[in-house]
Design an enzyme around this catalytic site. Sequence first.
Site, PDB file in Angstrom:
ATOM      1  N   ALA A  47       0.827  -0.889  -0.094  1.00  0.00           N
ATOM      2  CA  ALA A  47      -0.060   0.532  -0.029  1.00  0.00           C
ATOM      3  C   ALA A  47       0.717   1.132  -0.037  1.00  0.00           C
ATOM      4  CB  ALA A  47      -1.013  -0.108   1.741  1.00  0.00           C
ATOM      5  N   ASN A  48       1.877   0.922  -0.233  1.00  0.00           N
ATOM      6  CA  ASN A  48       3.072   2.252  -0.669  1.00  0.00           C
ATOM      7  C   ASN A  48       3.336   3.246  -1.601  1.00  0.00           C
ATOM      8  OD1 ASN A  48       4.271  -0.015  -1.399  1.00  0.00           O
ATOM      9  ND2 ASN A  48       6.130   0.804  -1.432  1.00  0.00           N
ATOM     10  N   THR A  49       1.911   2.620  -2.650  1.00  0.00           N
ATOM     11  CA  THR A  49       1.552   2.571  -3.951  1.00  0.00           C
ATOM     12  C   THR A  49       0.728   2.629  -4.918  1.00  0.00           C
ATOM     13  OG1 THR A  49       3.158   3.759  -5.592  1.00  0.00           O
ATOM     14  CG2 THR A  49       3.852   1.176  -5.190  1.00  0.00           C
ATOM     15  N   GLY A  50       0.408   3.128  -5.782  1.00  0.00           N
ATOM     16  CA  GLY A  50      -0.329   2.562  -6.757  1.00  0.00           C
ATOM     17  C   GLY A  50      -1.976   2.121  -5.960  1.00  0.00           C
ATOM     18  N   GLY A  52      -2.968   0.099  -4.312  1.00  0.00           N
ATOM     19  CA  GLY A  52      -3.231  -0.017  -2.459  1.00  0.00           C
ATOM     20  C   GLY A  52      -2.864   0.936  -1.684  1.00  0.00           C
ATOM     21  N   SER A 175      -6.366 -10.876 -11.817  1.00  0.00           N
ATOM     22  CA  SER A 175      -6.260 -10.028 -12.832  1.00  0.00           C
ATOM     23  C   SER A 175      -7.474 -10.903 -13.526  1.00  0.00           C
ATOM     24  CB  SER A 175      -4.968  -9.891 -13.380  1.00  0.00           C
ATOM     25  OG  SER A 175      -5.017  -9.360 -14.291  1.00  0.00           O
ATOM     26  N   TYR A 200       2.916 -14.237 -14.887  1.00  0.00           N
ATOM     27  CA  TYR A 200       2.111 -13.360 -14.212  1.00  0.00           C
ATOM     28  C   TYR A 200       0.513 -14.333 -14.308  1.00  0.00           C
ATOM     29  CZ  TYR A 200      -0.160  -9.284 -12.883  1.00  0.00           C
ATOM     30  OH  TYR A 200      -1.188  -8.147 -12.690  1.00  0.00           O
TER      31      TYR A 200
END
EC number: 1.1.1.300
Length: 316
Positions: A47-50, A52, A175, A200
């Site tokens: 959750a430090n980016t994007g 999240g 996804s 992926y």
Amino acid sequence: MMVILGLLTSFLSFLYVIAPSIRKFFAGGVCRTDVQLPGKIVVITGANTGIGKETARELARRGARVYIACRDVLKGESAASEIRADTKNSQVLVRKLDLSDTKSIRAFAEGFLAEEKQLHILINNAGVMMCPYSKTADGFETHLGVNHLGHFLLTHLLLERLKESAPARVVNLSSVVHIAGKIRFHDLQGEKRYSRGFAYCHSKLANVLFTRELAKKLQGTGVTTYSVHPGIVRSELVRHSFLMCLLWRLFSPFLKSAREGAQTSLHCALAEGLEPLSGKYFSDCKRAWVSPRARNNKTAERLWAVSCELLGIQWK
């Protein structure tokens, strides 16, 4: 040649002119619940980016105590500081979690369980995409290790606290590319044949199958779980592929923002009445179609057993 270039330029110009309309179409669903979260405890990985980070921001805005669990603590602290200032919620905390290392996962869980007596929402958001072949600290292929096994172990370690705090929810980010995935039990670590793109896809299929099997095992506990396709989002996830970075930049006017990409995660974490749909897959804030492979109960059961064996845990 000049005529072709002229037509191509005109077409691209036309696309960019109508981009706002296309963007509005692809923006997708919106989490419309007004549920507030005072006194609720939330853990969000990556959750430090994007996506999240935007998920954490909205849950903090609703009054939750939010733990940002991430590998880059400095980046996490920067995100937390921004969210605290934006939401006026001081209860946004950062803790170290490296999903590529089971020792780090166990250390995070041990610290969290000592710190908090409740956990109401776990959002398994972090992930890697299209990495060159590599292995985690424990010898797992990176996509499998981070995207699936890391979150599998984390959920296992926190599950009793979730049960004690019921009603509670687990949200797993998957996804739409799970449709191209396959669980290759004879070569789970990609040592015989490896494609960074398909690796992926395989891991995203594993997320859907994990959610499906977890829901079965959680029946009657008050804990429910959902898998999520966030949409095609402008984020750092494609950083390992030059081609994907180029395509993302070219088509950025048509991609979802991180805030838009967070909507389905928020819907599955918050919306009332979703309990009967535990184990299902969501896109644009509604239940969505999954591939036949993602509905295969035998594959889900076998993946569960193999995951436990690889991680050295017992989880029935």
